[in-house]
Design a protein around this motif. Structure first.
Motif, PDB file in Angstrom:
ATOM      1  N   THR A 187       0.869  -1.176   0.000  1.00  0.00           N
ATOM      2  CA  THR A 187       0.000   0.000   0.000  1.00  0.00           C
ATOM      3  C   THR A 187       0.913   1.235   0.000  1.00  0.00           C
ATOM      4  O   THR A 187       2.135   1.126   0.139  1.00  0.00           O
ATOM      5  CB  THR A 187      -0.875   0.036   1.261  1.00  0.00           C
ATOM      6  N   GLU A 188       0.321   2.401  -0.120  1.00  0.00           N
ATOM      7  CA  GLU A 188       1.112   3.634  -0.013  1.00  0.00           C
ATOM      8  C   GLU A 188       1.784   3.704   1.353  1.00  0.00           C
ATOM      9  O   GLU A 188       2.929   4.150   1.467  1.00  0.00           O
ATOM     10  CB  GLU A 188       0.225   4.854  -0.239  1.00  0.00           C
ATOM     11  N   THR A 189       1.078   3.274   2.385  1.00  0.00           N
ATOM     12  CA  THR A 189       1.643   3.255   3.736  1.00  0.00           C
ATOM     13  C   THR A 189       2.853   2.326   3.796  1.00  0.00           C
ATOM     14  O   THR A 189       3.868   2.647   4.411  1.00  0.00           O
ATOM     15  CB  THR A 189       0.577   2.809   4.761  1.00  0.00           C
ATOM     16  N   GLU A 217       4.808   1.456   1.224  1.00  0.00           N
ATOM     17  CA  GLU A 217       5.885   2.085   0.458  1.00  0.00           C
ATOM     18  C   GLU A 217       6.580   3.152   1.294  1.00  0.00           C
ATOM     19  O   GLU A 217       7.812   3.239   1.318  1.00  0.00           O
ATOM     20  CB  GLU A 217       5.340   2.689  -0.832  1.00  0.00           C
ATOM     21  N   GLN A 218       5.788   3.955   1.995  1.00  0.00           N
ATOM     22  CA  GLN A 218       6.357   5.007   2.836  1.00  0.00           C
ATOM     23  C   GLN A 218       7.165   4.417   3.982  1.00  0.00           C
ATOM     24  O   GLN A 218       8.222   4.929   4.340  1.00  0.00           O
ATOM     25  CB  GLN A 218       5.259   5.924   3.383  1.00  0.00           C
ATOM     26  N   GLU A 256      10.519   3.436   2.595  1.00  0.00           N
ATOM     27  CA  GLU A 256      11.325   4.643   2.364  1.00  0.00           C
ATOM     28  C   GLU A 256      11.871   5.196   3.672  1.00  0.00           C
ATOM     29  O   GLU A 256      13.056   5.545   3.761  1.00  0.00           O
ATOM     30  CB  GLU A 256      10.499   5.705   1.642  1.00  0.00           C
TER      31      GLU A 256
END
Length: 91
Positions: free
Chosen positions: A71-73, A75-76, A79
């Motif tokens: 999810t975007e979460t 991926e973050q 990172e």
């Protein structure tokens, strides 16, 4: 990501490096890294844990096969983790 086990973090990295991998594809990749057999009783509860933390989305390819995707979460979280590691390793 600080509340994940090392195994769960490794699952995120494997999922990030593939396009909607199935559980079996993830299992195969993680077994290569760990140089050991990973049983279903270890793999799937940990996949469910990262899904429940909203780091990974679980979908269905067919009636028998699920896929996993960050999810975007998620991926973050990767990172942020890589940034944190680079602060201490200079990489």
């Amino acid at each position: 990501m600080d509340d994940l086990t090392g195994f769960q973090r490794d699952l995120l990295y494997v999922i990030a490096g593939a396009e909607q991998p199935s559980g079996q594809e993830i299992k195969s990749e993680i077994e290569q890294y760990y140089s050991a057999d990973i049983n279903h009783g270890r793999l799937y509860p940990n996949l469910d844990a990262v899904v429940n933390k909203d780091l990974v989305e679980k979908g269905q390819l067919d009636r028998r096969t699920n896929y996993y995707e960050l999810t975007e979460t998620g991926e973050q979280a990767i990172e942020d983790r890589l940034e944190w590691v680079s602060r201490y390793t200079g990489q």
